[in-house]
Motif scaffolding. Sequence first.
Motif, PDB file in Angstrom:
ATOM      1  N   ASP A 146       0.839  -1.202   0.000  1.00  0.00           N
ATOM      2  CA  ASP A 146       0.000   0.000   0.000  1.00  0.00           C
ATOM      3  C   ASP A 146       0.877   1.258   0.000  1.00  0.00           C
ATOM      4  N   PHE A 147       1.928   1.210   0.796  1.00  0.00           N
ATOM      5  CA  PHE A 147       2.850   2.343   0.929  1.00  0.00           C
ATOM      6  C   PHE A 147       3.522   2.636  -0.415  1.00  0.00           C
ATOM      7  N   ALA A 148       4.007   1.564  -1.066  1.00  0.00           N
ATOM      8  CA  ALA A 148       4.658   1.706  -2.373  1.00  0.00           C
ATOM      9  C   ALA A 148       3.676   2.260  -3.408  1.00  0.00           C
ATOM     10  N   LYS A 149       2.445   1.765  -3.364  1.00  0.00           N
ATOM     11  CA  LYS A 149       1.422   2.217  -4.312  1.00  0.00           C
ATOM     12  C   LYS A 149       1.145   3.706  -4.145  1.00  0.00           C
ATOM     13  N   ALA A 150       1.109   4.161  -2.888  1.00  0.00           N
ATOM     14  CA  ALA A 150       0.872   5.581  -2.619  1.00  0.00           C
ATOM     15  C   ALA A 150       1.986   6.443  -3.191  1.00  0.00           C
ATOM     16  N   ILE A 151       3.225   6.036  -2.975  1.00  0.00           N
ATOM     17  CA  ILE A 151       4.364   6.811  -3.481  1.00  0.00           C
ATOM     18  C   ILE A 151       4.387   6.792  -5.007  1.00  0.00           C
ATOM     19  N   ASN A 152       4.173   5.632  -5.582  1.00  0.00           N
ATOM     20  CA  ASN A 152       4.169   5.532  -7.039  1.00  0.00           C
ATOM     21  C   ASN A 152       2.992   6.277  -7.659  1.00  0.00           C
ATOM     22  N   GLY A 153       1.962   6.521  -6.835  1.00  0.00           N
ATOM     23  CA  GLY A 153       0.800   7.270  -7.309  1.00  0.00           C
ATOM     24  C   GLY A 153       0.947   8.771  -7.134  1.00  0.00           C
ATOM     25  N   GLY A 154       2.106   9.198  -6.641  1.00  0.00           N
ATOM     26  CA  GLY A 154       2.382  10.632  -6.543  1.00  0.00           C
ATOM     27  C   GLY A 154       2.371  11.217  -5.147  1.00  0.00           C
ATOM     28  N   ALA A 155       2.083  10.397  -4.125  1.00  0.00           N
ATOM     29  CA  ALA A 155       2.087  10.916  -2.747  1.00  0.00           C
ATOM     30  C   ALA A 155       3.515  11.269  -2.334  1.00  0.00           C
ATOM     31  N   LYS A 156       3.713  12.477  -1.846  1.00  0.00           N
ATOM     32  CA  LYS A 156       5.045  12.946  -1.464  1.00  0.00           C
ATOM     33  C   LYS A 156       5.307  12.628   0.015  1.00  0.00           C
ATOM     34  N   LEU A 157       5.357  11.343   0.342  1.00  0.00           N
ATOM     35  CA  LEU A 157       5.553  10.921   1.728  1.00  0.00           C
ATOM     36  C   LEU A 157       7.016  11.094   2.127  1.00  0.00           C
ATOM     37  N   THR A 158       7.228  11.718   3.267  1.00  0.00           N
ATOM     38  CA  THR A 158       8.596  11.882   3.770  1.00  0.00           C
ATOM     39  C   THR A 158       8.932  10.738   4.720  1.00  0.00           C
ATOM     40  N   PHE A 159      10.224  10.480   4.850  1.00  0.00           N
ATOM     41  CA  PHE A 159      10.678   9.301   5.595  1.00  0.00           C
ATOM     42  C   PHE A 159      11.899   9.650   6.426  1.00  0.00           C
ATOM     43  N   ALA A 160      11.857   9.304   7.718  1.00  0.00           N
ATOM     44  CA  ALA A 160      13.005   9.525   8.606  1.00  0.00           C
ATOM     45  C   ALA A 160      13.825   8.249   8.693  1.00  0.00           C
ATOM     46  N   SER A 161      15.124   8.359   8.434  1.00  0.00           N
ATOM     47  CA  SER A 161      16.013   7.195   8.434  1.00  0.00           C
ATOM     48  C   SER A 161      17.318   7.530   9.144  1.00  0.00           C
ATOM     49  N   ASN A 162      17.856   6.551   9.854  1.00  0.00           N
ATOM     50  CA  ASN A 162      19.217   6.744  10.353  1.00  0.00           C
ATOM     51  C   ASN A 162      20.200   6.458   9.220  1.00  0.00           C
ATOM     52  N   ALA A 163      21.439   6.844   9.407  1.00  0.00           N
ATOM     53  CA  ALA A 163      22.433   6.729   8.333  1.00  0.00           C
ATOM     54  C   ALA A 163      22.685   5.280   7.943  1.00  0.00           C
ATOM     55  N   GLU A 164      22.657   4.377   8.931  1.00  0.00           N
ATOM     56  CA  GLU A 164      22.949   2.971   8.650  1.00  0.00           C
ATOM     57  C   GLU A 164      21.862   2.337   7.787  1.00  0.00           C
ATOM     58  N   PHE A 165      20.602   2.548   8.161  1.00  0.00           N
ATOM     59  CA  PHE A 165      19.491   1.970   7.390  1.00  0.00           C
ATOM     60  C   PHE A 165      19.455   2.553   5.984  1.00  0.00           C
ATOM     61  N   TYR A 166      19.821   3.815   5.851  1.00  0.00           N
ATOM     62  CA  TYR A 166      19.809   4.485   4.552  1.00  0.00           C
ATOM     63  C   TYR A 166      20.751   3.799   3.563  1.00  0.00           C
ATOM     64  N   ALA A 167      21.854   3.246   4.076  1.00  0.00           N
ATOM     65  CA  ALA A 167      22.891   2.711   3.191  1.00  0.00           C
ATOM     66  C   ALA A 167      22.938   1.185   3.109  1.00  0.00           C
ATOM     67  N   ARG A 168      22.459   0.500   4.133  1.00  0.00           N
ATOM     68  CA  ARG A 168      22.596  -0.958   4.184  1.00  0.00           C
ATOM     69  C   ARG A 168      21.775  -1.654   3.098  1.00  0.00           C
ATOM     70  N   PRO A 169      22.313  -2.755   2.531  1.00  0.00           N
ATOM     71  CA  PRO A 169      21.553  -3.478   1.497  1.00  0.00           C
ATOM     72  C   PRO A 169      20.252  -4.070   2.029  1.00  0.00           C
ATOM     73  N   ASP A 170      20.219  -4.399   3.334  1.00  0.00           N
ATOM     74  CA  ASP A 170      18.974  -4.899   3.924  1.00  0.00           C
ATOM     75  C   ASP A 170      18.146  -3.752   4.498  1.00  0.00           C
TER      76      ASP A 170
END
Length: 297
Positions: free
Chosen positions: A147-171
């Motif tokens: 649902d989240f992916a569908k919203a973003i792909n549909g144009g919703a400008k959802l913002t996301f808070a991430s720490n540096a590690e999660f931002y870069a890690r392959p998982d």
Amino acid sequence: MGQRWGRLVAAAALAVFCAGGGAAAQTIVVGGKAFTEQQIMTAMTVALLKAKGYSPERKAGMGSAAVRQAMENGQIDVYWEYTGTGLGVFNKITDKFGSADEAYRKIKEVDAPKGIVWLNMSAVNNTYGFAMNRDDAQKRGIVTMSDFAKAINGGAKLTFASNAEFYARPDGLPGWQKAYGFEFDRENVKRMDTGLTYSALKDRQVDSAVVFATDGRIPAFNFVVLKDDRGFAAPYNLTPVVRKEILDKYPKIAEPLNALAAKLNDDNMAKLNASVDVDKKTVEEVAEGFLKANGLI
């Protein structure tokens, strides 16, 4: 009198040395990462080993890569790691496992030749998740990551808070975006320290944030964790990890660590985390309280 006293002191010191292998020889260096759950586990391990007659030295507050490197280099002797991190980040194994036990057996197997021993796995599965404020998720009709992916792909400008590690890690974020087929605009990802992601979401500074599944702030702040309906997240079971050299030297340290692992689960870990993050108790107070309540010290 002075000579006699000196002989008594020397004899006492020799007795201690012979009985315990020397005070310095019993020093166990306990490592840990920087976020609350890890700080609690580091404090628990220090208190537990101290109660068993060792001299634990605490080295907390490291990043995942730093704490693992410190163990491989012999700078720390024991810490608590997550099976999914051990597999995906440190061994680049991205296979999907049918169960948490399968993942545990695999990491135990691949780390053994490196002199790293995974003791008994706990029931705590502190996997990553995407959270939203419950009312906002309901308003937008978002329940799952699809649902989240569908919203973003549909144009919703959802913002996301991430720490540096999660931002870069392959998982982390790259893997989740690939698995669900969406991509945040660069300006919509707000990078910040781990603890700040929760307050940013609570204060409506962002629409979503990465969270740890066992974080006590999820229910306290009325967040909802979006369902990982494609099963992307690997098991991240919390497990005590020890250098084989230390375990061979002090085999009895395994028993209290395994006993602690057996007492942990998602519910009580979330409560422990909330005691620190929400109730503002010290990690030492929370750690010692749990150990005493469970008859471990």
